[in-house]
Design an enzyme around this catalytic site. Structure first.
Site, short mmCIF file in Angstrom:
data_model
loop_
_atom_site.label_atom_id
_atom_site.label_comp_id
_atom_site.label_asym_id
_atom_site.label_seq_id
_atom_site.Cartn_x
_atom_site.Cartn_y
_atom_site.Cartn_z
CE LYS A 90 -4.16 -1.89 0.26
NZ LYS A 90 -5.19 -1.71 -0.79
CD GLU A 112 -10.26 3.51 0.59
OE1 GLU A 112 -9.47 2.64 0.16
OE2 GLU A 112 -10.18 4.71 0.25
CB SER A 379 -0.21 -8.29 -1.11
OG SER A 379 -1.05 -9.09 -0.27
#
Length: 394
Positions: A90, A112, A379
């Site tokens: 991210k 969010e 991830s």
């Protein structure tokens, strides 16, 4: 065919676009213009590359999981996005978007989050640049991701619980969009995946494709560096998967597999398999595949993984599905938890539950993949999920 950018309507084939309130259309146009200018500016790239190297820790390594490879009868490599700063992919997107926010002169950021990793990464980037940060998070996700909630607050972010709907990622996105409508003059919305109205899906893909571009250099066919036969990644909104798939999409000889959440099982209806079980419609400003009933009402998704608990998917994934560029499958909660434990005990790497879905698919299909070079996009790391798994399964 892989598209370098969406068309003039902001679409990838039939999917994408900007289905947004009139009050947001000027902000979306401003954002597209700012992104296009920045992405063409060598100074922006120099600043971003410096931060990705010295702050985020890129390039992330590729690790050959030898013990698990031997057990499965294939050659398993992990693209270690879990080793990036904040523990997930991210940060690639949030650092770039917050750098763009400062270029636009806006002092406030909203975001969010589902699993909390995007919220942590946004709060981290805002702390780095000295911007105000507000993160919307569903009350259900706040309960199961308490560690990440504290991390966000520690970094100076205000975390606002969202109690509407199911209290999960879909509802957090809706709340963030409502905030943006009311505060667009001084606020940028750092959306967390390749979802939302144009230009977000395109922009986030460009910020995340560094994953696949690095992998091309790391596994390039030189001695001791085999090229991938198969690349596997989990798919919720789809940013980590798009980041590793996009540089390979359309390549002959490289099979791309995106793994969605089958939840309690597809037949139960409690799942997050938007591409496998959904149909085209509009969600959060874009035409894409989503879970909906025959009246077009959005259905609630389910996954043990907060990051996969979303009833839609990025529109470029919808395009990839229809074009046959990527295969999409799904894995149940139970199988993901088994894979979560297996990687932890075999390689000493605790994966995020999202990533564990990808590993579970590889384990399930190991016999047909015998001898192949398989890359899993790891991830994120699983610290955030340990308490949840322990409470439910140990």
């Amino acid at each position: 065919m892989r598209l370098e950018q969406p068309d003039g309507r902001g679409r990838f084939g039939a999917y994408g676009g900007a289905f947004a309130p009139e009050t947001l259309m000027p902000a979306l146009a401003e954002l597209e213009s700012a992104f296009v200018d920045a992405w063409a500016d060598p100074a922006f790239h120099r600043d971003l590359e410096r931060l990705l190297t010295t702050y985020v820790g890129r390039p992330t390594p590729v690790y050959h999981a030898e013990r698990l490879s031997e057990e499965l009868g294939l050659h398993l490599y992990l693209k270690r996005e879990d080793l990036a700063h904040t523990g997930a992919h991210k940060i690639n997107n949030t650092i770039a978007q917050v750098l763009l926010t400062t270029r636009m002169g806006k002092p406030r950021v909203i975001a969010e989050t589902g699993a909390g990793q995007h919220g942590v990464a946004t709060a981290t980037a805002c702390a780095l640049f000295g911007l105000d940060c507000v993160v919307y998070m569903g009350e259900k996700d706040i309960e199961r991701q308490a560690l990440n909630v504290y991390r966000m607050r520690l970094l100076g972010a205000e975390v606002i619980p969202v109690t509407s709907g199911a209290g999960t990622l879909k509802d957090a996105v809706s709340a963030a969009l409502r905030d943006w409508v009311a505060s667009v003059g001084d606020t940028h919305y750092v959306i967390g995946s390749v979802v939302g109205p144009h230009p977000f899906p395109w922009m986030v893909r460009e910020f995340q494709k560094v994953i696949g571009e690095e992998l091309r250099n790391q596994l390039d066919g030189s001695p001791g560096s085999p090229t991938p036969d198969i690349i596997v990644a989990p798919v919720g909104g789809g940013s980590n998967a798009m980041g590793i798939f996009y540089p390979y999409a359309g390549d002959e000889g490289v099979r791309l597999v995106g793994v969605e959440a089958a939840g309690f099982g597809i037949r139960t209806g409690k799942h997050g398999a938007s591409l496998g079980e959904g149909s085209p419609g509009v969600l959060h400003g874009a035409m894409t595949y989503l879970l909906q009933d025959r009246h077009g009402q959005v259905l609630e998704a389910h996954s043990i993984s907060a990051g996969l608990d979303y009833p839609g998917v990025g529109p470029e994934h919808a395009y990839f599905k229809d074009e046959g560029l990527v295969e999409y499958a799904s894995v149940t909660d139970d199988d993901a938890v088994v894979a979560f434990h297996r990687l932890s005990r075999t390689e000493g790497i605790i994966p995020a539950l999202e990533s564990a879905h990808g590993l579970a698919w590889i384990v399930e299909h190991a016999a047909e993949l015998s001898g192949a070079t398989v890359v899993l996009n790891l991830s994120g790391r699983g610290d955030k999920d340990v308490q949840q798994v322990a409470a439910m399964y140990d």
